[in-house]
Scaffold this motif. Structure first.
Motif, mmCIF file in Angstrom:
data_model
loop_
_atom_site.group_PDB
_atom_site.id
_atom_site.type_symbol
_atom_site.label_atom_id
_atom_site.label_comp_id
_atom_site.label_asym_id
_atom_site.label_seq_id
_atom_site.Cartn_x
_atom_site.Cartn_y
_atom_site.Cartn_z
ATOM 1 N N GLY A 63 -72.985 -57.993 41.109
ATOM 2 C CA GLY A 63 -73.323 -57.482 39.308
ATOM 3 C C GLY A 63 -74.715 -57.465 39.282
ATOM 4 O O GLY A 63 -75.541 -58.605 39.427
ATOM 5 N N ALA A 66 -68.906 -64.807 36.450
ATOM 6 C CA ALA A 66 -70.241 -65.954 37.342
ATOM 7 C C ALA A 66 -70.372 -66.237 35.490
ATOM 8 O O ALA A 66 -70.668 -66.112 34.510
ATOM 9 N N GLY A 114 -81.692 -64.428 44.784
ATOM 10 C CA GLY A 114 -82.370 -63.652 43.451
ATOM 11 C C GLY A 114 -82.024 -64.033 42.101
ATOM 12 O O GLY A 114 -80.470 -64.082 42.036
ATOM 13 N N MET A 156 -79.345 -62.479 51.776
ATOM 14 C CA MET A 156 -77.899 -61.523 52.861
ATOM 15 C C MET A 156 -78.752 -60.162 53.105
ATOM 16 O O MET A 156 -79.302 -58.899 51.710
ATOM 17 N N ILE A 184 -81.552 -52.826 45.357
ATOM 18 C CA ILE A 184 -82.111 -52.581 44.356
ATOM 19 C C ILE A 184 -83.024 -51.313 44.831
ATOM 20 O O ILE A 184 -83.200 -50.587 44.691
ATOM 21 N N MET A 226 -86.980 -52.037 34.629
ATOM 22 C CA MET A 226 -86.027 -51.501 35.217
ATOM 23 C C MET A 226 -85.481 -49.639 35.192
ATOM 24 O O MET A 226 -86.194 -48.807 35.459
HETATM 25 C C1 LIG Z 1 -82.523 -58.130 39.022
HETATM 26 C C2 LIG Z 1 -81.031 -59.102 39.151
HETATM 27 C C3 LIG Z 1 -80.484 -58.745 38.393
HETATM 28 C C4 LIG Z 1 -79.043 -60.342 38.375
HETATM 29 N N1 LIG Z 1 -78.180 -59.862 37.426
HETATM 30 C C5 LIG Z 1 -77.030 -60.774 38.038
HETATM 31 C C6 LIG Z 1 -76.382 -60.124 36.647
HETATM 32 O O1 LIG Z 1 -76.350 -60.051 35.347
HETATM 33 N N2 LIG Z 1 -75.436 -61.280 36.459
HETATM 34 C C7 LIG Z 1 -74.667 -61.466 37.566
HETATM 35 O O2 LIG Z 1 -73.496 -62.645 37.731
HETATM 36 N N3 LIG Z 1 -75.817 -61.926 39.068
HETATM 37 C C8 LIG Z 1 -76.756 -61.011 38.656
HETATM 38 N N4 LIG Z 1 -77.562 -60.935 39.238
HETATM 39 C C9 LIG Z 1 -77.332 -62.273 40.712
HETATM 40 C C10 LIG Z 1 -76.773 -60.925 41.822
HETATM 41 O O3 LIG Z 1 -75.461 -60.821 41.245
HETATM 42 C C11 LIG Z 1 -76.710 -61.436 43.604
HETATM 43 O O4 LIG Z 1 -75.584 -62.938 43.035
HETATM 44 C C12 LIG Z 1 -78.101 -61.959 44.141
HETATM 45 O O5 LIG Z 1 -78.889 -60.979 43.911
HETATM 46 C C13 LIG Z 1 -77.697 -62.709 45.379
HETATM 47 O O6 LIG Z 1 -79.190 -62.697 45.952
HETATM 48 P P1 LIG Z 1 -80.337 -61.937 47.040
HETATM 49 O O7 LIG Z 1 -80.522 -61.089 45.539
HETATM 50 O O8 LIG Z 1 -81.256 -63.062 47.720
HETATM 51 O O9 LIG Z 1 -79.025 -61.011 47.280
HETATM 52 C C14 LIG Z 1 -78.722 -60.602 39.656
HETATM 53 C C15 LIG Z 1 -79.996 -60.327 40.830
HETATM 54 C C16 LIG Z 1 -81.163 -59.333 40.496
HETATM 55 C C17 LIG Z 1 -82.252 -58.969 41.663
#
Ligand SMILES: Cc1cc2nc3c(=O)[nH]c(=O)nc-3n(C[C@H](O)[C@H](O)[C@H](O)COP(=O)(O)O)c2cc1C
Length: 326
Positions: free
Chosen positions: A19, A100, A147, A178, A202, A275
């Motif tokens: 998400g 989460a 992130g 990943m 993204i 965004m």
């Molecule tokens: C722009 C962005 C917004 C995110 N928003 C949420 C969110 O609203 N809720 C959530 O549980 N995780 C959020 N995440 C975390 C992602 O679901 C995911 O766990 C994370 O991006 C994994 O790490 P990675 O970016 O290295 O793949 C967000 C991540 C990004 C990059």
């Protein structure tokens, strides 16, 4: 590739799109599910349960494959209408919920009664064990690289994933850092049953975000993220920009006296501007270290096909060679 995660969620490939606020709309979730992964709509990006119901209906029209909804339980001043959001999820026939933030225990009976599988995102082994003990079906183990909110323990996935594998009985996916077939094979080797990606998804054609965001990801290296809000114990990994530099300067100046009100301009309500409008300096937005591994903007189908082909080749060729040599 069959794993406990593909079996649990009824998907073809062990790849989940986490998400993401103002990124996880129906278009992206459907594209991921159509490509054989598990797409996830971000519940709270929809301002009301009725809007979430409409987004679920839109996704349903775009794919006949399983997809999920993310519900983030964060400590906010005014709590969102969680019962309303859950009703929209159940009425929409969604069978997977990614939770989460805070403990989702209160909502599990309702979800499970309706046959929904729950995967909870955790940044530590102790939270993962807690999720298992309250009855979550799976865990997304989010390492320090990720992130968004990596928690406060700062344990990278090379340690966190095997620790989780040693302790957990329920299946888990590796999350954070990943990007490609190498990530998937490494995640499987470390004991995970698949991987969850945020930042990588993204930079895809279907991600319904401004082109500036995708271009910023392609342009950035692994040196370009920063951790913000650590003094508030609400650490977030974001892409560095002028707003982030300003925020970090305030953290330095105010030290232990820093309050949320001090950083509100840089973090509150900035996602739509970044965004949707592409205003890249409008504030701090989540981005993982994995940004250093992202060099193109493929379609979701191309990305997932490439990951699976690379993973299978790695296992069958490179790794098999070492096993044969042993
Ligand atoms: C722009 C962005 C917004 C995110 N928003 C949420 C969110 O609203 N809720 C959530 O549980 N995780 C959020 N995440 C975390 C992602 O679901 C995911 O766990 C994370 O991006 C994994 O790490 P990675 O970016 O290295 O793949 C967000 C991540 C990004 C990059």
């Amino acid at each position: 590739m069959k794993t406990r995660i593909t079996e649990l969620f009824g998907i073809q490939h062990p790849i989940i799109q986490g998400g993401m606020h103002y990124v996880g709309f129906a278009e992206l979730a459907a594209a991921v599910s159509n490509a054989g992964g598990l797409g996830i709509i971000t519940g709270l990006t929809q301002k009301t349960p009725a809007l979430l119901a409409a987004e679920i209906a839109k996704c349903r029209a775009l794919t006949d494959k399983p997809f999920g909804v993310n519900l983030t339980f964060l400590p906010t001043v005014t709590s969102p209408d969680y019962p309303g959001y859950i009703k929209a999820i159940l009425d929409g026939g969604v069978k997977v919920v990614e939770t989460a933030g805070n403990n989702p225990q209160k909502w599990l009976p309702m979800l499970h009664e309706a046959g929904v599988k729950v995967i909870h995102k955790c940044t530590s082994v102790r939270h993962s064990l807690k999720a298992q003990s309250i009855g979550c079906d799976a865990v997304s183990v989010d390492g320090f690289e990720c992130g968004g909110h990596p928690g406060e323990d700062d344990i990278p996935n090379f340690i966190l994933l095997p620790r989780a594998a040693d302790e957990l009985k329920i299946p888990f996916v590796a999350s954070g850092g990943m990007a490609d077939g190498r990530s998937l094979v490494a995640a499987l080797a470390l004991g995970a049953d698949g991987m969850n990606m945020g930042t990588r998804f993204i930079a895809t054609k279907e991600a319904p975000v401004h082109q500036n965001v995708k271009d910023a990801i392609v342009a950035a290296s692994e040196l370009d993220t920063r951790l913000v809000m650590r003094p508030l114990r609400n650490t977030e990994r974001v892409l560095r920009n002028a707003a982030v530099d300003r925020l970090l300067e305030k953290e330095k100046t105010l030290g232990a006296n820093l309050k949320f009100e001090d950083v509100v301009d840089e973090v509150a309500g900035v996602y739509p501007k970044i965004m949707l409008e592409g205003a890249m300096e409008a504030g701090a937005w989540s981005c993982g270290l994995v940004v250093g591994l992202i060099h193109d903007i493929p379609t979701v189908q191309e990305l997932i096909d490439r990951i699976m082909a690379e993973a299978e080749a790695l296992i069958a060729q490179r790794l098999a060679r070492f096993a044969a040599a042993a």
